[in-house]
Every structure is written in C-alpha cells, then in structure tokens.
Write a protein that holds these residues in place. Structure first.
Motif, PDB file in Angstrom:
ATOM      1  N   VAL A  12       0.857  -1.190   0.000  1.00 28.19           N
ATOM      2  CA  VAL A  12       0.000   0.000   0.000  1.00 28.19           C
ATOM      3  C   VAL A  12       0.893   1.239   0.000  1.00 28.19           C
ATOM      4  O   VAL A  12       1.783   1.373   0.850  1.00 28.19           O
ATOM      5  CB  VAL A  12      -0.933   0.016   1.226  1.00 28.19           C
ATOM      6  CG1 VAL A  12      -1.668   1.355   1.320  1.00 28.19           C
ATOM      7  CG2 VAL A  12      -1.939  -1.124   1.130  1.00 28.19           C
ATOM      8  N   GLN A  60       1.199   5.030   0.547  1.00 29.51           N
ATOM      9  CA  GLN A  60       0.526   6.143   1.214  1.00 29.51           C
ATOM     10  C   GLN A  60       0.744   7.442   0.446  1.00 29.51           C
ATOM     11  O   GLN A  60       1.819   7.657  -0.138  1.00 29.51           O
ATOM     12  CB  GLN A  60       1.045   6.294   2.639  1.00 29.51           C
ATOM     13  CG  GLN A  60       0.677   5.123   3.548  1.00 29.51           C
ATOM     14  CD  GLN A  60       1.154   5.331   4.976  1.00 29.51           C
ATOM     15  OE1 GLN A  60       2.164   5.978   5.214  1.00 29.51           O
ATOM     16  NE2 GLN A  60       0.418   4.768   5.927  1.00 29.51           N
ATOM     17  N   TYR A 120      -1.097  -0.903  -4.253  1.00 28.80           N
ATOM     18  CA  TYR A 120      -2.419  -0.316  -4.057  1.00 28.80           C
ATOM     19  C   TYR A 120      -2.256   1.105  -3.538  1.00 28.80           C
ATOM     20  O   TYR A 120      -1.405   1.373  -2.684  1.00 28.80           O
ATOM     21  CB  TYR A 120      -3.223  -1.105  -3.013  1.00 28.80           C
ATOM     22  CG  TYR A 120      -3.489  -2.553  -3.360  1.00 28.80           C
ATOM     23  CD1 TYR A 120      -4.654  -2.932  -4.033  1.00 28.80           C
ATOM     24  CD2 TYR A 120      -2.585  -3.549  -2.993  1.00 28.80           C
ATOM     25  CE1 TYR A 120      -4.901  -4.268  -4.331  1.00 28.80           C
ATOM     26  CE2 TYR A 120      -2.828  -4.880  -3.290  1.00 28.80           C
ATOM     27  CZ  TYR A 120      -3.986  -5.240  -3.958  1.00 28.80           C
ATOM     28  OH  TYR A 120      -4.225  -6.561  -4.257  1.00 28.80           O
ATOM     29  N   GLU A 124      -3.777   4.104  -1.213  1.00 31.49           N
ATOM     30  CA  GLU A 124      -4.385   3.969   0.113  1.00 31.49           C
ATOM     31  C   GLU A 124      -5.911   3.904   0.031  1.00 31.49           C
ATOM     32  O   GLU A 124      -6.550   3.073   0.694  1.00 31.49           O
ATOM     33  CB  GLU A 124      -3.953   5.141   1.001  1.00 31.49           C
ATOM     34  CG  GLU A 124      -4.270   4.920   2.472  1.00 31.49           C
ATOM     35  CD  GLU A 124      -3.616   5.968   3.350  1.00 31.49           C
ATOM     36  OE1 GLU A 124      -2.811   5.601   4.219  1.00 31.49           O
ATOM     37  OE2 GLU A 124      -3.908   7.163   3.142  1.00 31.49           O
ATOM     38  N   GLU A 125      -6.505   4.741  -0.806  1.00 31.74           N
ATOM     39  CA  GLU A 125      -7.962   4.739  -0.951  1.00 31.74           C
ATOM     40  C   GLU A 125      -8.449   3.419  -1.555  1.00 31.74           C
ATOM     41  O   GLU A 125      -9.439   2.839  -1.102  1.00 31.74           O
ATOM     42  CB  GLU A 125      -8.394   5.915  -1.834  1.00 31.74           C
ATOM     43  CG  GLU A 125      -9.903   6.061  -1.952  1.00 31.74           C
ATOM     44  CD  GLU A 125     -10.317   7.254  -2.804  1.00 31.74           C
ATOM     45  OE1 GLU A 125     -11.500   7.359  -3.136  1.00 31.74           O
ATOM     46  OE2 GLU A 125      -9.432   8.083  -3.138  1.00 31.74           O
ATOM     47  N   ALA A 180      -6.955   0.514  -1.387  1.00 34.49           N
ATOM     48  CA  ALA A 180      -6.780  -0.546  -0.398  1.00 34.49           C
ATOM     49  C   ALA A 180      -7.910  -0.518   0.631  1.00 34.49           C
ATOM     50  O   ALA A 180      -8.420  -1.573   1.050  1.00 34.49           O
ATOM     51  CB  ALA A 180      -5.430  -0.397   0.295  1.00 34.49           C
ATOM     52  N   THR A 181      -8.313   0.683   1.014  1.00 36.52           N
ATOM     53  CA  THR A 181      -9.413   0.811   1.981  1.00 36.52           C
ATOM     54  C   THR A 181     -10.718   0.300   1.393  1.00 36.52           C
ATOM     55  O   THR A 181     -11.460  -0.448   2.033  1.00 36.52           O
ATOM     56  CB  THR A 181      -9.569   2.285   2.412  1.00 36.52           C
ATOM     57  OG1 THR A 181      -8.342   2.742   2.977  1.00 36.52           O
ATOM     58  CG2 THR A 181     -10.688   2.441   3.420  1.00 36.52           C
ATOM     59  N   VAL A 231       3.927  -1.361   3.700  1.00 36.54           N
ATOM     60  CA  VAL A 231       3.430   0.003   3.472  1.00 36.54           C
ATOM     61  C   VAL A 231       4.595   0.857   3.004  1.00 36.54           C
ATOM     62  O   VAL A 231       5.658   0.877   3.627  1.00 36.54           O
ATOM     63  CB  VAL A 231       2.816   0.600   4.753  1.00 36.54           C
ATOM     64  CG1 VAL A 231       2.435   2.057   4.522  1.00 36.54           C
ATOM     65  CG2 VAL A 231       1.597  -0.198   5.180  1.00 36.54           C
ATOM     66  N   SER A 258       5.847   4.530   2.340  1.00 35.63           N
ATOM     67  CA  SER A 258       5.546   5.916   2.725  1.00 35.63           C
ATOM     68  C   SER A 258       6.505   6.875   2.037  1.00 35.63           C
ATOM     69  O   SER A 258       7.696   6.584   1.906  1.00 35.63           O
ATOM     70  CB  SER A 258       5.665   6.090   4.243  1.00 35.63           C
ATOM     71  OG  SER A 258       4.808   5.199   4.915  1.00 35.63           O
ATOM     72  N   TRP A 292       4.102  -4.654   7.490  1.00 31.21           N
ATOM     73  CA  TRP A 292       2.848  -4.319   8.159  1.00 31.21           C
ATOM     74  C   TRP A 292       2.672  -5.092   9.476  1.00 31.21           C
ATOM     75  O   TRP A 292       2.215  -4.551  10.464  1.00 31.21           O
ATOM     76  CB  TRP A 292       1.686  -4.595   7.217  1.00 31.21           C
ATOM     77  CG  TRP A 292       0.329  -4.351   7.812  1.00 31.21           C
ATOM     78  CD1 TRP A 292      -0.593  -5.270   8.203  1.00 31.21           C
ATOM     79  CD2 TRP A 292      -0.267  -3.066   8.069  1.00 31.21           C
ATOM     80  NE1 TRP A 292      -1.720  -4.664   8.692  1.00 31.21           N
ATOM     81  CE2 TRP A 292      -1.548  -3.297   8.625  1.00 31.21           C
ATOM     82  CE3 TRP A 292       0.164  -1.754   7.900  1.00 31.21           C
ATOM     83  CZ2 TRP A 292      -2.399  -2.267   8.995  1.00 31.21           C
ATOM     84  CZ3 TRP A 292      -0.691  -0.721   8.264  1.00 31.21           C
ATOM     85  CH2 TRP A 292      -1.945  -0.986   8.811  1.00 31.21           C
TER      86      TRP A 292
END
Length: 351
Positions: A157, A159, A195, A197-198, A200-201, A210, A212, A276
């Motif tokens: 993911v 960010q 992915y 972030e949106e 993945a959510t 993750v 960053s 993670w």
C-alpha cells in the motif's frame, strides 16, 4: 554422423533426399543414422526410467518427442520411406510420459505449498504452471496455481504524500499522480501488487508492506543575483572625420554591467517501506532533487561601439519574471521521481 549427432544426420539426409531423391550418399547416411538415433533415444528412455530423478519423465518425454519428430520428417519424404519404410512412433508412450511428468511437477508444487512461506509459494506457482503446460487439465492444478499465486503475492500500500502548504498542493498532487500511474502500470514482478491507500481501503486489503513518501525538507525560490562589471575599450574606431572628409580613428570606452539571477529550489524525499505485521523498517532511501531557474540581462554606460555584437544583444534583454513557486516545486520533483521509480523497480523486480 561421425561426431555422434545422429538426429542432425537424419534431418540433413531427409532434406537432401527431398531435393534430390536419388542422392546415394544421403540414402546411406539416412539408413545408418536413423537406426543409431532410434537406438540412442530408446537407451536414454530406459536409463531415465530407472533413475531416481523426480523429474525423469520429462527426459523420457523429450526422447519420445525426438523419436516421433524423426518419424514425421521421414514420413514427409517419399524417397526416405523407400529406405526406412516404417519409422517408429510412440504416441501412447509420449502421452503417458507427459501425464507422469505433470504428476511429478504437481507433487512438487504441493510440497512447496505445504511449506507455507512466500518464497516456497512462488516455487509452487511455477511448478503448477509447468504441470498445466504438460497436461492442461491435470487434476486441480489450475486452482492450486491460483492458491500459490496469492500465497506468494506481496501487497504494497502506497501512502499519499502530504505537503502542508496550500501553495504547493497542486504540484504535490501532480507528483502523486505520476507515482500513482507508475504503480498502476507496474508489471515487472507479477508477485508484487501496489495499491493506493484509498483503493486498499475500498477493497479491504490487508497489506504486507506500506510504502511511505515524505519530504524531509524543501526550499522553493531561493534567489541569488550576481552583478559583474566589465570595463570595455576598443581601439581604431572611426570617431569622426577631418575637414577634407578623411576618417579620424580613436578609442571608445563603455562600462558593461551583466546581471545573473539564479532561483534555486530543492528538496529531499524520504521513502520508507515497513513490514505491516512486524512494523519493522525493511527498506529506506532518500532522494534529493534540485532545479535552478536562470536569467541574465545587462546594461551599459558609454559608447555602444565598445561592445561586441553578443554583448550588445544581452543589453537588449529585459529581466524576466520567474515561474510561480508551484512550477518551481514541480521542477525539482522531476529528478526525484526518476530516482524514486528506479529504486522501487530495483527493490521489487526480483522480490
């Protein structure tokens, strides 16, 4: 044939007899080479069957394929059939060896899958892929291959970058869009899926890692103006004329002031990849970027004849307005982006 390459000898003699059916040398070679080739392949098949090699059936399959290919070559050549009337074909045996070879790869895949770790799952995926290539409908190999794939995949993911400044928000958004496009098109390693972030959510993705991105620091629009003054003099310039119209030569002088403006913008982007589950940092890199906007102009005092054409041209230039801060921000992120995607690719391509 003397070097022991009997398959090639058969292929060459068949080719020559197709073009010249009465070629006596090719007839003799075909008769001898075919018998030796067949004998050699059958011997290798027997040896492979008696071996303990887990994948021995692939060797058996290969030799049956070679025998059948020789038979097909001879059957396509009428002159060859007069010399080798009934070339041997092993159709059922080839089918059996393919099935057994598929079974061996399937069993190997199951073994890797039971190890229950990502690297073994990758090996299992390729074993099931080979199973399907050998026998497309072998048991539940397709389903097992799918299971192995998802067990092997690393879900990353990414960010979004946060820039706490409305002045640079549009430029930061554009930089983010470039990154989003890169990860959306990434296909170098099928076992890594990125992915946003949106995304993945929305898809309820539980990440493995993750990624960053944060600007440790950035400075936009640092301005430096430098003035350089040159005293110019040129001799033998016509400065007038005598009463009888003859030119009068003399020296002309001027003071040239050259201004150089540099507007520097730079930043340092931090990329960190975190596991993670363990929350441990597994990879970190920092990428610097700099962009310098430059402008120059000049003015002079004195006689313009003391200036060269190039110097005169720069005096006609006016000071330019610099790009807006948002554009300067975007420019220094371009070299950062290139470094970033190169590092992401290097880290994940063989992950």
């Amino acid at each position: 044939m003397q070097k022991g390459d009997y398959d090639a000898s058969v292929e060459k003699s068949v080719s020559r007899l197709q073009n010249s059916p009465k070629n006596s040398e090719a007839m003799e070679v075909l008769k001898t080479a075919y018998g030796l080739a067949l004998q050699g392949h059958l011997r290798k098949i027997d040896e492979a069957k008696m071996s303990n090699d887990l994948f021995r059936w692939e060797s058996v399959m290969y030799d049956y394929q070679k025998i059948n290919q020789l038979a097909d070559d001879i059957n396509s050549c009428p002159a060859c059939l007069a010399i080798v009337p009934n070339p041997s074909k092993y159709i059922a045996e080839l089918a059996d060896s393919k099935y057994n070879a598929a079974g061996a790869r399937y069993g190997s895949g199951l073994g890797y899958l039971r190890e229950n770790n990502r690297q073994s799952a990758k090996k299992a995926y390729y074993e099931f892929e080979k199973t399907i290539n050998l026998q497309p409908d072998y048991k539940d190999a397709k389903a097992k291959m799918e299971d192995a794939y998802w067990a092997a995949v690393t879900r990353v993911v990414v960010q979004p970058i946060i820039v706490n400044s409305s002045l640079y928000k549009l430029s930061a958004d554009y930089f983010q869009q470039q990154i989003d496009q890169y990860i959306a098109k990434y296909s170098r390693n099928k076992f890594v899926i990125f992915y946003g972030e949106e995304q993945a959510t929305n898809q309820k993705i539980v990440p493995d890692q993750v990624l960053s991105l944060n600007f440790d620091d950035f400075v936009v629009g640092q301005t430096y103006v430098k003035e350089r003054v040159e005293k110019l003099k040129r001799d033998s310039v016509v400065i007038g004329e005598t009463r009888d119209k003859k030119p009068v030569y003399g020296t002309v002088k001027a003071t040239l002031s050259i201004f150089e403006k540099n507007i520097s913008s730079s930043g340092l982007l931090d990329m960190s990849i975190t596991d993670w589950k363990t929350r441990k940092l597994v990879h970190q890199q920092k990428f610097p970027g700099t962009y310098v906007w430059r402008d120059s102009w000049a003015s002079y005092k004195g006689d313009d004849r003391a200036l060269s054409n190039q110097q005169l041209a720069i005096t006609r230039r006016k000071e330019q307005l610099p790009p807006p801060p948002s554009a300067l921000f975007l420019e220094f992120t371009k070299p950062i982006y290139n470094q970033l995607v190169e590092d992401i690719g290097y880290y994940y391509n063989n992950y």
